[in-house]
Design an enzyme around this catalytic site. Structure first.
Site, PDB file in Angstrom:
ATOM      1  N   LYS A   1      95.654 -32.491  19.255  1.00 10.83           N
ATOM      2  CA  LYS A   1      96.533 -31.992  20.317  1.00 10.83           C
ATOM      3  C   LYS A   1      95.914 -32.158  21.690  1.00 10.83           C
ATOM      4  O   LYS A   1      96.569 -32.574  22.636  1.00 10.83           O
ATOM      5  CB  LYS A   1      96.782 -30.498  20.100  1.00 10.83           C
ATOM      6  CG  LYS A   1      98.001 -30.191  19.310  1.00 10.83           C
ATOM      7  CD  LYS A   1      98.435 -28.764  19.603  1.00 10.83           C
ATOM      8  CE  LYS A   1      99.881 -28.604  19.253  1.00 10.83           C
ATOM      9  NZ  LYS A   1     100.094 -27.818  18.078  1.00 10.83           N
TER      10      LYS A   1
ATOM     11  N   GLU B   1      97.707 -22.514  27.037  1.00  7.23           N
ATOM     12  CA  GLU B   1      98.915 -22.921  27.760  1.00  7.23           C
ATOM     13  C   GLU B   1      99.611 -21.700  28.323  1.00  7.23           C
ATOM     14  O   GLU B   1      99.509 -20.612  27.753  1.00  7.23           O
ATOM     15  CB  GLU B   1      99.911 -23.614  26.805  1.00  7.23           C
ATOM     16  CG  GLU B   1      99.526 -25.015  26.413  1.00  7.23           C
ATOM     17  CD  GLU B   1     100.522 -25.618  25.444  1.00  7.23           C
ATOM     18  OE1 GLU B   1     101.516 -24.945  25.102  1.00  7.23           O
ATOM     19  OE2 GLU B   1     100.292 -26.758  25.024  1.00  7.23           O
TER      20      GLU B   1
ATOM     21  N   ARG C   1     105.692 -40.978  12.868  1.00  3.12           N
ATOM     22  CA  ARG C   1     106.346 -41.302  11.597  1.00  3.12           C
ATOM     23  C   ARG C   1     107.848 -41.218  11.780  1.00  3.12           C
ATOM     24  O   ARG C   1     108.331 -40.790  12.837  1.00  3.12           O
ATOM     25  CB  ARG C   1     105.936 -40.271  10.538  1.00  3.12           C
ATOM     26  CG  ARG C   1     106.297 -38.862  10.965  1.00  3.12           C
ATOM     27  CD  ARG C   1     106.297 -37.841   9.859  1.00  3.12           C
ATOM     28  NE  ARG C   1     106.982 -36.642  10.285  1.00  3.12           N
ATOM     29  CZ  ARG C   1     106.439 -35.626  10.940  1.00  3.12           C
ATOM     30  NH1 ARG C   1     105.159 -35.654  11.243  1.00  3.12           N
ATOM     31  NH2 ARG C   1     107.169 -34.598  11.309  1.00  3.12           N
TER      32      ARG C   1
ATOM     33  N   HIS D   1     108.256 -22.150  11.960  1.00  6.64           N
ATOM     34  CA  HIS D   1     107.899 -23.530  12.271  1.00  6.64           C
ATOM     35  C   HIS D   1     108.428 -24.509  11.247  1.00  6.64           C
ATOM     36  O   HIS D   1     107.995 -25.661  11.171  1.00  6.64           O
ATOM     37  CB  HIS D   1     106.390 -23.675  12.466  1.00  6.64           C
ATOM     38  CG  HIS D   1     105.856 -22.650  13.424  1.00  6.64           C
ATOM     39  ND1 HIS D   1     106.282 -22.603  14.725  1.00  6.64           N
ATOM     40  CD2 HIS D   1     105.011 -21.621  13.265  1.00  6.64           C
ATOM     41  CE1 HIS D   1     105.689 -21.587  15.332  1.00  6.64           C
ATOM     42  NE2 HIS D   1     104.922 -20.969  14.471  1.00  6.64           N
TER      43      HIS D   1
HETATM   44  C1  MV4 Z   1     104.747 -22.791  22.600  1.00 12.56           C
HETATM   45  C2  MV4 Z   1     105.701 -21.767  22.734  1.00 12.56           C
HETATM   46  C3  MV4 Z   1     105.750 -21.109  23.946  1.00 12.56           C
HETATM   47  N1  MV4 Z   1     104.921 -21.443  24.937  1.00 12.56           N
HETATM   48  N2  MV4 Z   1     103.929 -23.086  23.629  1.00 12.56           N
HETATM   49  C4  MV4 Z   1     105.315 -23.656  17.943  1.00 12.56           C
HETATM   50  C5  MV4 Z   1     104.858 -24.826  17.102  1.00 12.56           C
HETATM   51  C6  MV4 Z   1     104.118 -25.718  18.016  1.00 12.56           C
HETATM   52  N3  MV4 Z   1     104.495 -27.089  17.830  1.00 12.56           N
HETATM   53  C7  MV4 Z   1     104.439 -25.225  19.385  1.00 12.56           C
HETATM   54  N4  MV4 Z   1     105.113 -23.986  19.298  1.00 12.56           N
HETATM   55  C8  MV4 Z   1     105.369 -23.227  20.416  1.00 12.56           C
HETATM   56  N5  MV4 Z   1     104.601 -23.485  21.477  1.00 12.56           N
HETATM   57  C9  MV4 Z   1     104.027 -22.412  24.752  1.00 12.56           C
HETATM   58  N6  MV4 Z   1     103.206 -22.724  25.750  1.00 12.56           N
HETATM   59  C10 MV4 Z   1     106.521 -21.498  21.652  1.00 12.56           C
HETATM   60  C11 MV4 Z   1     106.362 -22.232  20.481  1.00 12.56           C
HETATM   61  C12 MV4 Z   1     107.243 -21.929  19.402  1.00 12.56           C
HETATM   62  C13 MV4 Z   1     108.119 -22.887  18.895  1.00 12.56           C
HETATM   63  C14 MV4 Z   1     108.192 -24.167  19.405  1.00 12.56           C
HETATM   64  C15 MV4 Z   1     109.064 -25.099  18.884  1.00 12.56           C
HETATM   65  C16 MV4 Z   1     109.893 -24.737  17.830  1.00 12.56           C
HETATM   66  C17 MV4 Z   1     109.833 -23.485  17.293  1.00 12.56           C
HETATM   67  C18 MV4 Z   1     108.953 -22.542  17.809  1.00 12.56           C
HETATM   68  C19 MV4 Z   1     108.917 -21.259  17.271  1.00 12.56           C
HETATM   69  C20 MV4 Z   1     108.038 -20.338  17.779  1.00 12.56           C
HETATM   70  C21 MV4 Z   1     107.196 -20.671  18.840  1.00 12.56           C
END
Ligand code: MV4
Length: 674
Positions: A116, A200, A292, A235
């Site tokens: 990441k 972040e 992918r 997720h």
């Molecule tokens: C975040 C966020 C809020 N703020 N980053 C969850 C999985 C990972 N790929 C990134 N995720 C998140 N990152 C910041 N700075 C909230 C999430 C998040 C989320 C993101 C995408 C789809 C579903 C989610 C469910 C909970 C939290």
């Protein structure tokens, strides 16, 4: 184009890849584990190679076995599908070394996006917007806390090596920081063997919007617009749609350009997805890139009219992209629902079992079903419990949602618990209709989306009793027709009994409680017509008649209303499907008059347990009452005795075997009367 490819995967994605390969005249080689000998993907492929035991690490993750299978069958390329080895840089490299084309990007591009923090560094240099934060090497706690304060709370701690939400913590203030850091590090170390963290700004109520990109080996790159995948649970994506509701042409263009820049920054080839997190003001930030083909690619195929697996094969074979950016356009709306074998009432735990009954809607140009299973197949503990992906399209979102609800109504699954009712609840929800959602949708509305189980309605109980009666009568008819004495009163189907019972009693359990149903014949016997019954249950009295159609279907008239239900038998349960509603009823007594005999000679396991001793042997002649085997269940020994004279035809278990409730323990053939 390749003459032959190997698909290093299983399930619906293996089937989906084979489908396109066949259309293009490309030969296909499936691989299969010991659990998948009879799997759908194996039967669809031209050739199939066994690759080892059921656990994925011994089969679908065993890189050397897959490459050996390609060499042995002369496959020129390997399609990794998604999951398993699809984002394993070492595997892509090993394919190249063996002279087999990996259908995907270079191992360098896979590696670059694997971390990441490294990915963020590359993307920042390429000018792609990132969530404000810190993703450097300094991991000192006080330094990180200082960075968090600079960013401003709340902040998000994320594992640098991470993905899928593991090793991720929201931190609301400095007081929580130390503890959150410790627990995120512990989780990251366990999951990725790497506890480095990045920071972040925490975005409230974000949406997950991703861009499908494609690049060829000649420097061409396009995007195929966006998918909104905000409806997730822990997720895990649940629903995906394209285009994203509320997306403007301007933002779409900007996100598409950013995604293409991201791909160019790592010299990308093939199919890729750039994930963005979008805040409530519509600003978007790079999250990660998936190197992918994704599970949800069909929604993009529906709105663009393209076949992305065909694109992958052409690009890997060295051809140019099939379309340029200005030849691509969005037509209509598409939605994908993932049908899982899982139990929403039990924390969404995977549900394993044999799919004793399985019906999908008919496929049309608007309704697509991507599945890797057929009726009779097993959802096992070894792999993802996805039963199917249901994908629909329509001219606009409203009609798309309606079409999805209708298609969900037509799915029937018995043998495992599914999330179908949950999906229906999500799609029917007002906020989802209004496209008023973000990644917190499911948690916010959980109580509405997973309601307490409603008790079986009197109607359904009545129909269940009617089904039982009609089924028993039809069996009596068949037995009478093949017996020595078809006119014997013992075969009578008119409820004649030596000791006349006016009303028969059924009892069912639906998981919420036990219900009694009384059933009696109304009026006089009429030849060649459906008999009328009076059914009493739950304080209601109903009139009923009906007939069984082929395939377990019951056509009934209940209190003057026509009802059509499909019924599947699952162990000692009846699974009743009516217009999208499923009701699973355990038969406590089925109205027959042989309960005493049955108790004495049940050949079905009464509950989950262990076989202690098998006394009978195959081929043995036994007399009614002889002990056949002993089962221990719930710390109690149960003796299974012969219900009638006969020959032991098959013994399914040995001492020490574990058995599930309702499974047949042995087959006892009645001695022929001829
Ligand atoms: C975040 C966020 C809020 N703020 N980053 C969850 C999985 C990972 N790929 C990134 N995720 C998140 N990152 C910041 N700075 C909230 C999430 C998040 C989320 C993101 C995408 C789809 C579903 C989610 C469910 C909970 C939290």
């Amino acid at each position: 184009m390749f003459n032959k490819i190997l698909i290093a995967n299983r399930g619906e994605i293996a089937c989906r890849i084979i489908h396109t390969a066949k259309r293009l005249g490309v030969g296909t080689v499936a691989v299969y584990s010991e659990a998948d000998v009879n799997a759908r993907h194996v039967s669809l492929a031209d050739e199939a190679v066994a690759i080892g035991p059921a656990p994925a690490r011994d089969s679908y993750l065993a890189a050397e076995k897959l490459i050996a299978a390609a060499e042995r069958t002369g496959a020129e390329a390997i399609h990794p599908g998604y999951g398993f080895l699809s984002e394993n840089a070492g595997f892509a490299e090993a394919c190249g070394d063996a002279g087999v084309t990996f259908i995907g990007p270079s191992s360098r591009a896979i590696e670059a996006m694997g971390s990441k923090s490294a990915a963020k560094t590359i993307m920042r240099q390429a000018g792609i917007p990132l969530v404000p934060g810190y993703h450097g090497d300094n991991q000192d706690e006080m330094f990180l806390l200082g960075e968090a304060e600079k960013i401003g709370f709340p902040v998000m701690l994320k594992a640098s090596a991470g993905g899928g939400g593991r090793g991720m913590r929201a931190v609301n203030g400095a007081a929580e920081f130390s503890e959150a850091l410790r627990s995120a590090k512990r989780e990251a170390l366990g999951a990725f063997n790497d506890d480095r963290m990045l920071l972040e700004k925490y975005l409230e109520q974000p949406r997950h919007i991703e861009i499908q990109i494609f690049c060829d080996q000649h420097g061409n790159a396009v995007h195929l617009f966006e998918r909104d995948c905000s409806i997730q649970r822990r997720h895990q994506k649940v629903l995906e749609e394209a285009p994203a509701p509320g997306m403007t042409d301007e933002t779409r263009g900007a996100m598409g350009d950013a995604a293409i820049s991201a791909a160019r920054a790592i010299d990308y080839t093939g199919a890729g997805t750039v994930e963005f997190i979008v805040d409530t003001d519509g600003r978007f930030y790079f999250m990660e890139m998936n190197t992918r083909l994704q599970v949800e690619h069909p929604v993009t195929e529906f709105i663009t009219g393209q076949d992305l697996v065909e694109w992958q094969l052409r690009v890997a074979a060295g051809e140019r992209l099939p379309a340029s950016q200005d030849q691509l356009a969005i037509d209509g709306h598409a939605l994908e629902a993932r049908i899982y074998a899982e139990d929403p009432d039990n924390g969404f735990l995977p549900s394993t079992g044999s799919l004793g009954h399985l019906r999908f809607p008919a496929e049309t140009p608007q309704v697509r079903v991507d599945t890797g299973v057929r009726q009779g197949d097993t959802i096992s503990v070894y792999y993802d419990p996805l039963i199917a992906k249901l994908i629909v399209r329509a001219g606009d979102r409203r009609n798309c949602l309606r079409r999805m609800l209708e298609a969900l109504r037509q799915i029937q699954v018995a043998g495992v618990t599914t999330n179908i009712d949950f999906l229906t609840s999500v799609i029917s929800h007002k906020a989802f209709h209004a496209a008023d959602f973000d990644t917190g949708f499911i948690d916010r509305y959980r109580a509405e989306l997973v309601p307490d189980k409603a008790p079986a309605s009197p109607d359904i109980l009545a129909l269940a009793a009617l089904y039982q009666t009609l089924w028993r009568d039809s069996r009596s008819c068949r037995e009478a027709a093949t017996s020595d004495d078809p006119t014997s009163p013992w075969w009578a189907t008119d409820n004649w009994r030596p000791n006349l019972v006016e009303e028969e009693h059924f009892s069912f359990h639906d998981g919420t409680g036990e219900y009694e149903v009384g059933m009696a014949i109304a009026g006089n016997r009429r030849e060649h017509s459906e008999r009328d019954y009076v059914i009493r249950t739950g304080g209601q009295v109903m009139s009923a008649s009906g007939r069984l159609e082929a395939d377990g279907r019951l056509a009934a008239i209940l209190d003057g209303m026509q009802r059509r239900i499909d019924v599947a038998e699952d162990h000692n349960h009846l699974v009743i499907f009516e217009a999208g509603n499923t009701c699973r009823l355990k038969r406590l007594s089925d109205g027959s008059h042989s309960t005493e005999e049955e108790a004495a000679g049940n050949l079905i396991s009464p509950m989950p347990g262990t076989i202690i001793e098998v006394i009978a042997s195959e081929g043995q002649q036994v007399s009614k009452g002889d002990t056949l085997l002993v089962l221990e269940a719930m710390k109690i020994e149960h003796t299974i005795v012969a219900p009638h004279d006969g020959t032991v035809q098959a013994l399914h278990y040995r001492a020490g075997d574990m058995v599930e409730e309702g499974v047949e323990l042995l087959v006892l053939a009645e001695i022929s009367s001829i």
